[in-house]
Design a protein around this motif. Structure first.
Motif, PDB file in Angstrom:
ATOM      1  N   ASN A   1       0.825  -1.212   0.000  1.00 53.17           N
ATOM      2  CA  ASN A   1       0.000   0.000   0.000  1.00 53.17           C
ATOM      3  C   ASN A   1       0.860   1.264   0.000  1.00 53.17           C
ATOM      4  OD1 ASN A   1      -2.500  -1.147  -0.063  1.00 53.17           O
ATOM      5  ND2 ASN A   1      -2.681  -1.286   2.172  1.00 53.17           N
ATOM      6  N   THR A   2       0.327   2.280  -0.625  1.00 49.85           N
ATOM      7  CA  THR A   2       1.046   3.565  -0.709  1.00 49.85           C
ATOM      8  C   THR A   2       1.359   4.109   0.686  1.00 49.85           C
ATOM      9  OG1 THR A   2      -0.169   4.019  -2.729  1.00 49.85           O
ATOM     10  CG2 THR A   2       0.884   5.905  -1.677  1.00 49.85           C
ATOM     11  N   ASP A   3       2.550   4.649   0.822  1.00 41.06           N
ATOM     12  CA  ASP A   3       2.957   5.329   2.056  1.00 41.06           C
ATOM     13  C   ASP A   3       2.421   6.769   1.955  1.00 41.06           C
ATOM     14  OD1 ASP A   3       4.252   6.227   4.279  1.00 41.06           O
ATOM     15  OD2 ASP A   3       6.272   5.632   3.633  1.00 41.06           O
ATOM     16  N   HIS A   4       1.336   7.027   2.640  1.00 42.31           N
ATOM     17  CA  HIS A   4       0.651   8.314   2.509  1.00 42.31           C
ATOM     18  C   HIS A   4       0.918   9.155   3.755  1.00 42.31           C
ATOM     19  CE1 HIS A   4      -3.503  10.509   2.358  1.00 42.31           C
ATOM     20  NE2 HIS A   4      -2.526  11.276   1.956  1.00 42.31           N
ATOM     21  N   ARG A   5       1.327  10.393   3.574  1.00 44.95           N
ATOM     22  CA  ARG A   5       1.643  11.265   4.725  1.00 44.95           C
ATOM     23  C   ARG A   5       0.967  12.624   4.569  1.00 44.95           C
ATOM     24  NH1 ARG A   5       8.156   9.879   5.299  1.00 44.95           N
ATOM     25  NH2 ARG A   5       7.846   7.672   4.913  1.00 44.95           N
ATOM     26  N   GLN A   6       0.551  13.170   5.704  1.00 47.47           N
ATOM     27  CA  GLN A   6      -0.025  14.520   5.713  1.00 47.47           C
ATOM     28  C   GLN A   6       0.621  15.298   6.845  1.00 47.47           C
ATOM     29  OE1 GLN A   6      -4.070  13.457   6.652  1.00 47.47           O
ATOM     30  NE2 GLN A   6      -4.745  13.761   4.531  1.00 47.47           N
ATOM     31  N   GLY A   7       0.722  16.568   6.675  1.00 48.05           N
ATOM     32  CA  GLY A   7       1.260  17.370   7.775  1.00 48.05           C
ATOM     33  C   GLY A   7       0.776  18.805   7.674  1.00 48.05           C
TER      34      GLY A   7
ATOM     35  N   ARG B   1       1.861  27.664  18.391  1.00 46.25           N
ATOM     36  CA  ARG B   1       1.886  26.910  17.132  1.00 46.25           C
ATOM     37  C   ARG B   1       1.251  25.538  17.364  1.00 46.25           C
ATOM     38  NH1 ARG B   1       7.674  25.303  15.502  1.00 46.25           N
ATOM     39  NH2 ARG B   1       7.243  23.541  16.848  1.00 46.25           N
ATOM     40  N   TYR B   2       0.426  25.160  16.453  1.00 45.12           N
ATOM     41  CA  TYR B   2      -0.152  23.817  16.508  1.00 45.12           C
ATOM     42  C   TYR B   2       0.288  23.089  15.253  1.00 45.12           C
ATOM     43  CZ  TYR B   2      -3.525  20.008  16.771  1.00 45.12           C
ATOM     44  OH  TYR B   2      -4.091  18.766  16.837  1.00 45.12           O
ATOM     45  N   SER B   3       0.883  21.904  15.422  1.00 48.84           N
ATOM     46  CA  SER B   3       1.292  21.177  14.218  1.00 48.84           C
ATOM     47  C   SER B   3       1.003  19.698  14.376  1.00 48.84           C
ATOM     48  CB  SER B   3       2.775  21.404  13.927  1.00 48.84           C
ATOM     49  OG  SER B   3       3.588  20.956  14.976  1.00 48.84           O
ATOM     50  N   GLY B   4       0.920  19.013  13.265  1.00 46.24           N
ATOM     51  CA  GLY B   4       0.598  17.592  13.313  1.00 46.24           C
ATOM     52  C   GLY B   4       1.041  16.874  12.059  1.00 46.24           C
ATOM     53  N   VAL B   5       1.185  15.552  12.190  1.00 49.80           N
ATOM     54  CA  VAL B   5       1.530  14.705  11.050  1.00 49.80           C
ATOM     55  C   VAL B   5       0.651  13.459  11.115  1.00 49.80           C
ATOM     56  CG1 VAL B   5       3.318  13.160  10.141  1.00 49.80           C
ATOM     57  CG2 VAL B   5       3.921  15.485  10.764  1.00 49.80           C
ATOM     58  N   ASN B   6       0.181  13.011   9.999  1.00 51.86           N
ATOM     59  CA  ASN B   6      -0.502  11.717   9.920  1.00 51.86           C
ATOM     60  C   ASN B   6       0.293  10.821   8.984  1.00 51.86           C
ATOM     61  OD1 ASN B   6      -2.674  12.369  11.551  1.00 51.86           O
ATOM     62  ND2 ASN B   6      -3.836  13.246   9.836  1.00 51.86           N
ATOM     63  N   GLN B   7       0.643   9.633   9.495  1.00 51.37           N
ATOM     64  CA  GLN B   7       1.378   8.684   8.663  1.00 51.37           C
ATOM     65  C   GLN B   7       0.788   7.310   8.899  1.00 51.37           C
ATOM     66  OE1 GLN B   7       5.587  10.244   9.635  1.00 51.37           O
ATOM     67  NE2 GLN B   7       5.900   8.517   8.272  1.00 51.37           N
ATOM     68  N   ARG B   8       0.879   6.481   7.901  1.00 45.51           N
ATOM     69  CA  ARG B   8       0.367   5.120   8.113  1.00 45.51           C
ATOM     70  C   ARG B   8       1.291   4.349   9.055  1.00 45.51           C
ATOM     71  NH1 ARG B   8       0.349   1.864   3.683  1.00 45.51           N
ATOM     72  NH2 ARG B   8      -0.668   0.353   5.013  1.00 45.51           N
ATOM     73  N   GLY B   9       2.563   4.563   8.883  1.00 40.83           N
ATOM     74  CA  GLY B   9       3.499   3.794   9.710  1.00 40.83           C
ATOM     75  C   GLY B   9       4.718   4.608  10.070  1.00 40.83           C
ATOM     76  N   ILE B  10       5.476   4.076  11.065  1.00 44.48           N
ATOM     77  CA  ILE B  10       6.738   4.695  11.476  1.00 44.48           C
ATOM     78  C   ILE B  10       7.777   3.579  11.536  1.00 44.48           C
ATOM     79  CG2 ILE B  10       7.971   5.748  13.428  1.00 44.48           C
ATOM     80  CD1 ILE B  10       6.172   7.753  12.382  1.00 44.48           C
ATOM     81  N   SER B  11       8.975   3.862  11.050  1.00 43.10           N
ATOM     82  CA  SER B  11      10.038   2.863  11.112  1.00 43.10           C
ATOM     83  C   SER B  11      10.695   2.904  12.494  1.00 43.10           C
ATOM     84  CB  SER B  11      11.063   3.163  10.017  1.00 43.10           C
ATOM     85  OG  SER B  11      12.304   2.631  10.372  1.00 43.10           O
ATOM     86  N   THR B  12      10.662   1.807  13.195  1.00 37.94           N
ATOM     87  CA  THR B  12      11.265   1.772  14.545  1.00 37.94           C
ATOM     88  C   THR B  12      12.773   1.968  14.459  1.00 37.94           C
ATOM     89  OG1 THR B  12      11.332  -0.640  14.373  1.00 37.94           O
ATOM     90  CG2 THR B  12       9.495   0.313  15.622  1.00 37.94           C
ATOM     91  N   ASP B  13      13.326   1.620  13.340  1.00 37.49           N
ATOM     92  CA  ASP B  13      14.745   1.821  13.110  1.00 37.49           C
ATOM     93  C   ASP B  13      15.094   3.306  13.196  1.00 37.49           C
ATOM     94  OD1 ASP B  13      17.055   0.470  12.721  1.00 37.49           O
ATOM     95  OD2 ASP B  13      17.034   0.651  10.524  1.00 37.49           O
ATOM     96  N   ASP B  14      14.212   4.122  12.617  1.00 34.11           N
ATOM     97  CA  ASP B  14      14.440   5.566  12.642  1.00 34.11           C
ATOM     98  C   ASP B  14      14.413   6.089  14.073  1.00 34.11           C
ATOM     99  OD1 ASP B  14      14.646   5.644   9.912  1.00 34.11           O
ATOM    100  OD2 ASP B  14      12.577   6.315   9.573  1.00 34.11           O
ATOM    101  N   ILE B  15      13.485   5.570  14.872  1.00 38.00           N
ATOM    102  CA  ILE B  15      13.380   6.054  16.257  1.00 38.00           C
ATOM    103  C   ILE B  15      14.634   5.644  17.032  1.00 38.00           C
ATOM    104  CG2 ILE B  15      11.989   6.116  18.347  1.00 38.00           C
ATOM    105  CD1 ILE B  15       9.599   5.176  16.710  1.00 38.00           C
TER     106      ILE B  15
END
Lengths: 96, 554
Positions: free
Chosen positions: B410-416, B449-463
């Protein structure tokens, strides 16, 4: 007839010469100076608006004129400023 | 009747006047009129004489002959006299004509002289103006020149000074203290409260070899508890082709939206941290290696502008192939692993005229597209606004991206998004407060400031790989160079943050910033392991952070 003509012509010339020496020189300004003034005034109007868009406007006294030449090239690119406006702001910044 | 009389009167007057001025001519014409009358008279006398002769007889003939001869003689002498007078008159006329000609020549010379005087006057004025301008420049320079120089040498030195100073060093420096309190643990992931000092230095060099080329480069060095590192943030040439076209080529901030290009430097950003979609979870790549064409123009009244930026480059790259992998920063764009390349475009419009005194409004739209892996697309678009009037400034952006995944995933879809508002208190006078205290208050700028991100997934490697503030890991270049990372709530698939700030402005580019962040991640989404194993994110611990930064833009 000719004497009269000559007299009239001489009188007209004298008046014309006096007029052209005095009057227009004081009424009309040096065009280059006028252009500098116009740019300065426009720059003074644009600076508080354009230069405050992304960050606090930095005053002309912060940098030397040669530095403004470079920084305004940078800002013109980053802000995609219309060329004549960038020129006016540069004139304003360099004069302070 | 009346008019007829008047006319006669005028005609008479005209003639009188003419006569008075043209005595010679009138006298002349008078004589020419008199002459035929004289001839008639003499002819008459002649005839009368002949008649008398025939009547009086020969005795009287000798007498009358003498009279006639005398008359003839007189007539002849009169004629001769008249001829001479005529000749003299002609000479007088000729000499007058010559005089008129001479006067006319003199007049044209006078005119040329006047013109010359005017030109000289003009040149003098220009020189005076140039001198005045030079004077201003000289004054600026004099403060910089230590040893006094004789005026005669000064102009030489001045020229050399200008010639050799095409370099300018600007940039920024900042020191931070960060306290990050993590309120809970996320299973198997690094988390800890941070409490540390950091320092960051980002000198920029501008080099202007001619008035149509500018080089700019930013080199960054970061120091902190998690390591020390250096980085090349941007380096590019700007070539001014004409009034409306500038080419920019090299390594540059992504000209997508406003944040990367115009808000990321430390002293420019009103907050210490970046808004979420431009921080540790970027939605569009922060930098690009390529070429841009850009420019701006006025479309209406003064201040009503339109601008464009179009560009192409190496294209996006990610920390790994898994869902939610972080986008690469400036250090990795050069090694983008595809031949796909990217194209982008941004258009902005400023609809308010300067004279309306309504402030400055900017509305923008951007898109950036490229192949991140052979055959797989990355597409993004965004809109932004920025409005400021008086002491109020507000800005915001919405960005969205789609990353086509390999193997039919599935497409990796991101919003911010982010929305920020700030208000300078420089007009606020608290009654009862001493002036000194009010003068400090005038330097304050509270912000939210109010900010946000929506992502389907997060890579634990990155964290796990995020080494903390500033360097290494998934840190997205130097935008800003530090910022909270390693905190699970920032890496949540649905991260939300409220940031409150109080800036104390010492000068337009010198500021002491204090920020308090409240992380409010939403449940939902996936954590993805390096092997691609997905686990539901569940609830993510919230945390709070306090950041204090002193920064100077120079």
């Amino acid at each position: 007839m000719k004497k009269l003509f000559v007299a009239i012509v001489l009188a007209a010339l004298a008046i014309g010469a006096i007029g052209s020496m005095g009057a227009p020189a004081s009424a009309e300004e040096n065009p280059q100076a006028a252009e500098h003034k116009r740019l300065f005034r426009e720059g003074a109007k644009l600076w508080p608006l354009y230069c405050n868009t992304c960050h606090n406007a930095r005053p002309g006294s912060e940098k030397a004129p040669y530095e403004w030449d470079q920084i305004m090239m940078h800002m013109r690119t980053i802000g995609n400023l219309p060329p004549q406006d960038a020129k006016a702001i540069l004139e304003y910044l360099k004069a302070r | 009747m009346f008019s007829g009389r008047l006319m006669n009167f005028q005609t008479q007057q005209a003639w009188t006047r003419l006569g008075a001025h043209q005595g010679t001519n009138v006298a002349l014409s008078h004589r020419w009129v008199m002459m035929p009358a004289g001839r008639i008279f003499s002819t008459f006398l002649f005839a009368l004489g002949i008649a008398a002769l025939s009547l009086a007889g020969p005795a009287r003939a000798a007498d009358s002959d003498g009279t006639d001869a005398a008359a003839m003689k007189q007539i002849r002498s009169e004629i001769r006299q008249m001829r001479e007078e005529r000749k003299r008159d002609r000479e007088v006329i000729r000499s007058l004509e010559i005089k008129v000609q001479q006067l006319e020549t003199k007049d044209s010379k006078v005119q040329a002289g006047t013109q010359h005087l005017q030109n000289t006057d003009q040149r003098l004025k220009e020189t005076t103006l140039e001198l005045q301008q030079t004077n201003v420049q000289v004054k600026t320079l004099q403060t910089k020149v230590d040893a006094p120089i004789a005026p005669a040498q000064f102009s030489d030195v001045f020229d050399r000074y200008l010639g050799s100073h095409t370099f300018t060093v600007t940039g920024a420096a900042g020191g931070q203290f960060i306290y990050d309190q993590q309120s809970g643990a996320l299973d198997n992931l690094h988390h800890a409260s941070q409490n540390s000092f950091f320092f960051d230095w980002e000198p920029m060099i501008l080099y202007r070899p001619t008035d149509w080329i500018l080089f700019q480069g930013v080199f960054s060095a970061g120091f902190g508890s998690t390591g020390t590192g250096t980085d090349l943030s941007t380096a590019d040439f700007q070539i001014f082709l004409n009034d409306y076209m500038t080419v920019e080529a090299g390594l540059f901030d992504q000209p997508f939206g406003d944040w990367y290009e115009t808000q990321s430097p430390m002293w420019v950003n009103r907050f210490v941290t970046a808004p979420l979609p431009f921080g540790v979870e970027p939605v569009v790549p922060p930098a690009e290696l390529g070429i841009q064409l850009r420019g701006g123009m006025q479309f209406g009244q003064l201040g009503q502008d339109f601008d464009y930026t179009v560009w192409g480059g190496n294209g996006p790259n990610f920390s790994s192939n898994v869902l939610g992998a972080a986008l690469g920063g400036p250090n990795t764009v050069a090694s983008s692993q595809t031949n796909g390349k990217s194209i982008g475009a941004r258009f902005r419009i400023y609809p308010l005229p300067v004279d309306s005194e309504l402030g400055r409004l900017e509305l923008g739209a951007s898109t950036f597209n490229g192949k991140w892996a052979n055959g797989n697309w990355f597409n993004s678009w965004g809109v932004d606004f920025n409005y400021f009037v008086g002491n109020l400034q507000t800005r915001g952006e919405w960005v969205e991206s789609y990353r086509q995944m390999p193997n039919g995933l599935n497409t990796d879809h991101r919003q911010g998004w982010y929305l920020q508002v700030g208000y300078f208190l420089n007009g606020l006078n608290v009654p009862g407060f001493p002036d000194k205290l009010n003068s400090y208050i005038h330097r304050l700028e509270p912000l939210v400031r109010y900010s946000g991100v929506n992502q389907r997934g997060i890579s634990t490697d990155d964290i796990a790989g995020a080494t903390g503030i500033g360097l290494g890991g998934t840190q997205v270049g130097l935008v800003p160079d530090f910022g909270l990372s390693g905190s699970p709530s920032l890496f949540a698939p649905h991260a939300r943050e409220v940031a409150l700030a109080l800036d104390y402005w010492i000068a337009p580019s010198i500021v002491w910033q204090n920020e308090f962040d409240i992380e409010l991640p939403r449940a939902g989404g996936l954590f993805v392991s390096p092997g691609g194993i997905e686990t539901p994110a569940g609830s993510v611990p919230n945390d709070h952070a306090f950041l204090s930064q002193f920064t100077i833009g120079f």
